[in-house]
Write a protein that holds these residues in place. Structure first.
Motif, PDB file in Angstrom:
ATOM      1  N   GLN A  65      -9.595  11.185  -0.271  1.00  0.00           N
ATOM      2  CA  GLN A  65      -8.497  10.782   0.608  1.00  0.00           C
ATOM      3  C   GLN A  65      -9.057   9.804   1.638  1.00  0.00           C
ATOM      4  O   GLN A  65     -10.121  10.037   2.210  1.00  0.00           O
ATOM      5  CB  GLN A  65      -7.909  12.009   1.301  1.00  0.00           C
ATOM      6  CG  GLN A  65      -6.493  11.843   1.819  1.00  0.00           C
ATOM      7  CD  GLN A  65      -5.962  13.162   2.361  1.00  0.00           C
ATOM      8  OE1 GLN A  65      -6.427  13.629   3.405  1.00  0.00           O
ATOM      9  NE2 GLN A  65      -5.016  13.769   1.664  1.00  0.00           N
ATOM     10  N   MET A  66      -8.366   8.675   1.843  1.00  0.00           N
ATOM     11  CA  MET A  66      -8.845   7.651   2.770  1.00  0.00           C
ATOM     12  C   MET A  66      -7.721   7.144   3.663  1.00  0.00           C
ATOM     13  O   MET A  66      -6.585   6.971   3.201  1.00  0.00           O
ATOM     14  CB  MET A  66      -9.449   6.470   1.997  1.00  0.00           C
ATOM     15  CG  MET A  66     -10.807   6.739   1.393  1.00  0.00           C
ATOM     16  SD  MET A  66     -11.436   5.326   0.447  1.00  0.00           S
ATOM     17  CE  MET A  66     -10.735   5.696  -1.157  1.00  0.00           C
ATOM     18  N   GLU A  67      -8.073   6.900   4.905  1.00  0.00           N
ATOM     19  CA  GLU A  67      -7.115   6.343   5.857  1.00  0.00           C
ATOM     20  C   GLU A  67      -7.742   5.187   6.638  1.00  0.00           C
ATOM     21  O   GLU A  67      -7.366   4.028   6.470  1.00  0.00           O
ATOM     22  CB  GLU A  67      -6.595   7.407   6.816  1.00  0.00           C
ATOM     23  CG  GLU A  67      -5.512   6.908   7.756  1.00  0.00           C
ATOM     24  CD  GLU A  67      -4.932   8.033   8.583  1.00  0.00           C
ATOM     25  OE1 GLU A  67      -3.740   8.351   8.389  1.00  0.00           O
ATOM     26  OE2 GLU A  67      -5.676   8.596   9.427  1.00  0.00           O
ATOM     27  N   LEU A  79      -4.139  -1.885  -5.247  1.00  0.00           N
ATOM     28  CA  LEU A  79      -5.521  -1.901  -4.775  1.00  0.00           C
ATOM     29  C   LEU A  79      -5.933  -0.537  -4.240  1.00  0.00           C
ATOM     30  O   LEU A  79      -7.051  -0.070  -4.493  1.00  0.00           O
ATOM     31  CB  LEU A  79      -5.699  -2.968  -3.698  1.00  0.00           C
ATOM     32  CG  LEU A  79      -7.098  -3.075  -3.090  1.00  0.00           C
ATOM     33  CD1 LEU A  79      -8.148  -3.364  -4.162  1.00  0.00           C
ATOM     34  CD2 LEU A  79      -7.136  -4.149  -2.006  1.00  0.00           C
ATOM     35  N   GLY A  80      -5.043   0.117  -3.502  1.00  0.00           N
ATOM     36  CA  GLY A  80      -5.372   1.426  -2.941  1.00  0.00           C
ATOM     37  C   GLY A  80      -5.707   2.451  -4.003  1.00  0.00           C
ATOM     38  O   GLY A  80      -6.669   3.224  -3.870  1.00  0.00           O
ATOM     39  N   THR A  81      -4.957   2.464  -5.094  1.00  0.00           N
ATOM     40  CA  THR A  81      -5.258   3.417  -6.167  1.00  0.00           C
ATOM     41  C   THR A  81      -6.571   3.070  -6.859  1.00  0.00           C
ATOM     42  O   THR A  81      -7.308   3.968  -7.290  1.00  0.00           O
ATOM     43  CB  THR A  81      -4.117   3.465  -7.196  1.00  0.00           C
ATOM     44  OG1 THR A  81      -3.842   2.142  -7.678  1.00  0.00           O
ATOM     45  CG2 THR A  81      -2.851   4.029  -6.575  1.00  0.00           C
ATOM     46  N   THR A  82      -6.892   1.770  -6.946  1.00  0.00           N
ATOM     47  CA  THR A  82      -8.156   1.362  -7.566  1.00  0.00           C
ATOM     48  C   THR A  82      -9.338   1.782  -6.705  1.00  0.00           C
ATOM     49  O   THR A  82     -10.362   2.269  -7.218  1.00  0.00           O
ATOM     50  CB  THR A  82      -8.179  -0.161  -7.791  1.00  0.00           C
ATOM     51  OG1 THR A  82      -7.004  -0.565  -8.484  1.00  0.00           O
ATOM     52  CG2 THR A  82      -9.393  -0.572  -8.602  1.00  0.00           C
ATOM     53  N   VAL A  83      -9.219   1.617  -5.390  1.00  0.00           N
ATOM     54  CA  VAL A  83     -10.278   2.038  -4.474  1.00  0.00           C
ATOM     55  C   VAL A  83     -10.460   3.559  -4.536  1.00  0.00           C
ATOM     56  O   VAL A  83     -11.591   4.072  -4.569  1.00  0.00           O
ATOM     57  CB  VAL A  83      -9.961   1.586  -3.035  1.00  0.00           C
ATOM     58  CG1 VAL A  83     -10.939   2.194  -2.047  1.00  0.00           C
ATOM     59  CG2 VAL A  83      -9.987   0.063  -2.944  1.00  0.00           C
ATOM     60  N   VAL A 114      -4.938  11.763 -11.009  1.00  0.00           N
ATOM     61  CA  VAL A 114      -3.733  11.450 -10.235  1.00  0.00           C
ATOM     62  C   VAL A 114      -4.149  10.555  -9.083  1.00  0.00           C
ATOM     63  O   VAL A 114      -5.094  10.882  -8.345  1.00  0.00           O
ATOM     64  CB  VAL A 114      -3.051  12.724  -9.695  1.00  0.00           C
ATOM     65  CG1 VAL A 114      -1.840  12.354  -8.848  1.00  0.00           C
ATOM     66  CG2 VAL A 114      -2.634  13.638 -10.837  1.00  0.00           C
ATOM     67  N   LEU A 115      -3.456   9.421  -8.913  1.00  0.00           N
ATOM     68  CA  LEU A 115      -3.770   8.466  -7.858  1.00  0.00           C
ATOM     69  C   LEU A 115      -2.504   8.144  -7.081  1.00  0.00           C
ATOM     70  O   LEU A 115      -1.406   8.112  -7.655  1.00  0.00           O
ATOM     71  CB  LEU A 115      -4.340   7.174  -8.448  1.00  0.00           C
ATOM     72  CG  LEU A 115      -5.600   7.299  -9.312  1.00  0.00           C
ATOM     73  CD1 LEU A 115      -5.859   5.984 -10.045  1.00  0.00           C
ATOM     74  CD2 LEU A 115      -6.803   7.671  -8.448  1.00  0.00           C
ATOM     75  N   ALA A 116      -2.664   7.864  -5.786  1.00  0.00           N
ATOM     76  CA  ALA A 116      -1.507   7.524  -4.960  1.00  0.00           C
ATOM     77  C   ALA A 116      -1.945   6.651  -3.799  1.00  0.00           C
ATOM     78  O   ALA A 116      -3.082   6.733  -3.325  1.00  0.00           O
ATOM     79  CB  ALA A 116      -0.812   8.784  -4.447  1.00  0.00           C
ATOM     80  N   ALA A 117      -1.030   5.803  -3.328  1.00  0.00           N
ATOM     81  CA  ALA A 117      -1.265   4.988  -2.139  1.00  0.00           C
ATOM     82  C   ALA A 117       0.066   4.785  -1.433  1.00  0.00           C
ATOM     83  O   ALA A 117       1.092   4.556  -2.073  1.00  0.00           O
ATOM     84  CB  ALA A 117      -1.888   3.644  -2.502  1.00  0.00           C
ATOM     85  N   GLY A 118       0.031   4.866  -0.104  1.00  0.00           N
ATOM     86  CA  GLY A 118       1.251   4.687   0.671  1.00  0.00           C
ATOM     87  C   GLY A 118       1.132   5.350   2.027  1.00  0.00           C
ATOM     88  O   GLY A 118       0.299   6.242   2.227  1.00  0.00           O
ATOM     89  N   GLY A 119       1.932   4.888   2.964  1.00  0.00           N
ATOM     90  CA  GLY A 119       1.918   5.490   4.290  1.00  0.00           C
ATOM     91  C   GLY A 119       0.596   5.342   5.008  1.00  0.00           C
ATOM     92  O   GLY A 119       0.231   6.195   5.825  1.00  0.00           O
ATOM     93  N   GLY A 120      -0.149   4.268   4.694  1.00  0.00           N
ATOM     94  CA  GLY A 120      -1.423   4.037   5.367  1.00  0.00           C
ATOM     95  C   GLY A 120      -2.590   4.797   4.780  1.00  0.00           C
ATOM     96  O   GLY A 120      -3.688   4.773   5.350  1.00  0.00           O
ATOM     97  N   ARG A 121      -2.386   5.454   3.647  1.00  0.00           N
ATOM     98  CA  ARG A 121      -3.475   6.197   3.009  1.00  0.00           C
ATOM     99  C   ARG A 121      -3.543   5.886   1.519  1.00  0.00           C
ATOM    100  O   ARG A 121      -2.562   5.439   0.913  1.00  0.00           O
ATOM    101  CB  ARG A 121      -3.279   7.713   3.186  1.00  0.00           C
ATOM    102  CG  ARG A 121      -3.459   8.217   4.599  1.00  0.00           C
ATOM    103  CD  ARG A 121      -3.393   9.729   4.644  1.00  0.00           C
ATOM    104  NE  ARG A 121      -3.620  10.243   5.998  1.00  0.00           N
ATOM    105  CZ  ARG A 121      -3.689  11.525   6.302  1.00  0.00           C
ATOM    106  NH1 ARG A 121      -3.548  12.444   5.347  1.00  0.00           N
ATOM    107  NH2 ARG A 121      -3.908  11.899   7.543  1.00  0.00           N
ATOM    108  N   CYS A 122      -4.701   6.144   0.926  1.00  0.00           N
ATOM    109  CA  CYS A 122      -4.823   6.170  -0.526  1.00  0.00           C
ATOM    110  C   CYS A 122      -5.611   7.426  -0.883  1.00  0.00           C
ATOM    111  O   CYS A 122      -6.423   7.921  -0.078  1.00  0.00           O
ATOM    112  CB  CYS A 122      -5.486   4.914  -1.068  1.00  0.00           C
ATOM    113  SG  CYS A 122      -7.176   4.600  -0.496  1.00  0.00           S
ATOM    114  N   LEU A 144      -1.383  12.603  -0.595  1.00  0.00           N
ATOM    115  CA  LEU A 144      -1.689  11.705   0.514  1.00  0.00           C
ATOM    116  C   LEU A 144      -1.723  12.412   1.859  1.00  0.00           C
ATOM    117  O   LEU A 144      -2.494  12.034   2.749  1.00  0.00           O
ATOM    118  CB  LEU A 144      -0.653  10.579   0.569  1.00  0.00           C
ATOM    119  CG  LEU A 144      -0.681   9.568  -0.579  1.00  0.00           C
ATOM    120  CD1 LEU A 144       0.599   8.737  -0.594  1.00  0.00           C
ATOM    121  CD2 LEU A 144      -1.907   8.665  -0.464  1.00  0.00           C
ATOM    122  N   GLY A 145      -0.902  13.422   2.023  1.00  0.00           N
ATOM    123  CA  GLY A 145      -0.706  13.970   3.362  1.00  0.00           C
ATOM    124  C   GLY A 145      -1.323  15.317   3.658  1.00  0.00           C
ATOM    125  O   GLY A 145      -1.466  15.690   4.825  1.00  0.00           O
TER     126      GLY A 145
END
Length: 293
Positions: free
Chosen positions: A22-24, A44-48, A153-161, A200-201
């Motif tokens: 988890q990254m912010e 890009l967020g999901t790739t990172v 499972v990958l996700a990005a959104g709301g300032g996080r990935c 993400l949260g």
């Protein structure tokens, strides 16, 4: 608890291990100097997140990268993570903002590369991209290249990935790694119930408890993640040398200064005529180069 973190874990004695990322703040630092459209930022967020996940699977000293190149609207996704927990990434596109891997074109290819600094080795695996989602392409890579059943499972959104990976240990001597023959199917079904907003949260403890509390999760200590770039004046000078003196001088602006900006961190390196002359005379690199703009 820090948000920018990578955790390894095991599911009891099932022979299934996993990684949670988890990254912010590190993700925000990657986007600080580039105004990515939201769909591109998501890709890009999901790739990172995936690159950081993969460092939890291998023991090495060096860097691991995931790179997708295409000829469609999506031209490049590149993410790099190191054994020390540093991450960086960039995306390039043309035309309208791409919304999935399908926008990379029919000939797009995904490369996973591990550079082991200690052993001075470089390993690369390639996989064709025949779908829209990175997680599915990476699962196919493990299935075909490593023969390791893997769910991602990958996700990005709301300032996080973020990302969560499960992998089944290889069978030994023809026997399953666990006496529980249904463990892998059960874990995959549970993982499929995870929603993006939860990944993400919620904290790693909450996510894993909600999903796998009956499996006996064993969570290892986390590794902090942070954005860092490996660019330097010396590296940029090496690129200019590879272009040759004539082309390097031709790249100079009206003031006779060659300026190169790192795509990863936005750091600008400036080389005046004296610097360029010294570079090709073999006198070393430039006093005063690499000022940030």
């Amino acid at each position: 608890m820090p948000v920018d973190v990578m955790h390894r874990f095991q599911l009891g004695d099932t022979g299934i291990h996993g990684v949670f990322v988890q990254m912010e703040s590190s993700w925000a630092a990657m986007r600080a100097h580039v105004d990515y459209p939201e769909p591109v930022a998501g890709l890009l967020g999901t790739t990172v997140a995936a690159a950081a996940l993969f460092t939890g699977l291998v023991k090495f000293e060096g860097k691991l990268s995931i790179q997708l190149r295409g000829t469609g609207d999506l031209r490049l996704l590149f993410a790099e993570a190191t054994h020390a927990g540093t991450v960086r990434g960039i995306a390039r596109w043309e035309g309208g903002p791409p919304r999935s891997l399908a926008d990379a074109g029919d000939d797009a290819q995904l490369a996973i590369t591990i550079e082991n600094a200690q052993r001075q080795t470089r390993q690369q695996g390639l996989v064709a991209v025949d779908g829209e989602h990175l997680a599915a392409a990476l699962e196919q890579y493990f299935e075909r290249s490593e023969q390791l059943p893997t769910r991602i499972v990958l996700a990005a959104g709301g300032g996080r990935c973020a990302g969560l990976l499960l992998q089944r240990a290889p069978a030994e001597g023809g026997h399953a790694a666990s006496g529980d023959a249904d463990a892998w199917n059960r874990a995959g079904h549970l993982l499929s119930t995870l929603r993006d907003e939860e990944l993400l949260g919620l904290s790693v403890e909450t996510v894993l408890t909600r999903l796998f509390h009956e499996e006996g999760v064993r969570l290892q200590a986390g590794r902090a993640l942070e954005f860092a770039c490996s660019c330097s004046a010396e590296r940029v000078a090496g690129v200019l040398r590879s272009l040759g003196e004539e082309e390097s001088r031709a790249a100079a602006g009206p003031e006779g200064v060659v300026e190169v900006t790192c795509e990863f961190c936005g750091h600008a390196y400036r080389f005046d005529a004296v610097d360029v002359a010294a570079m090709f005379a073999g006198d070393g690199v430039m006093s005063g180069s690499g000022t940030r703009q």
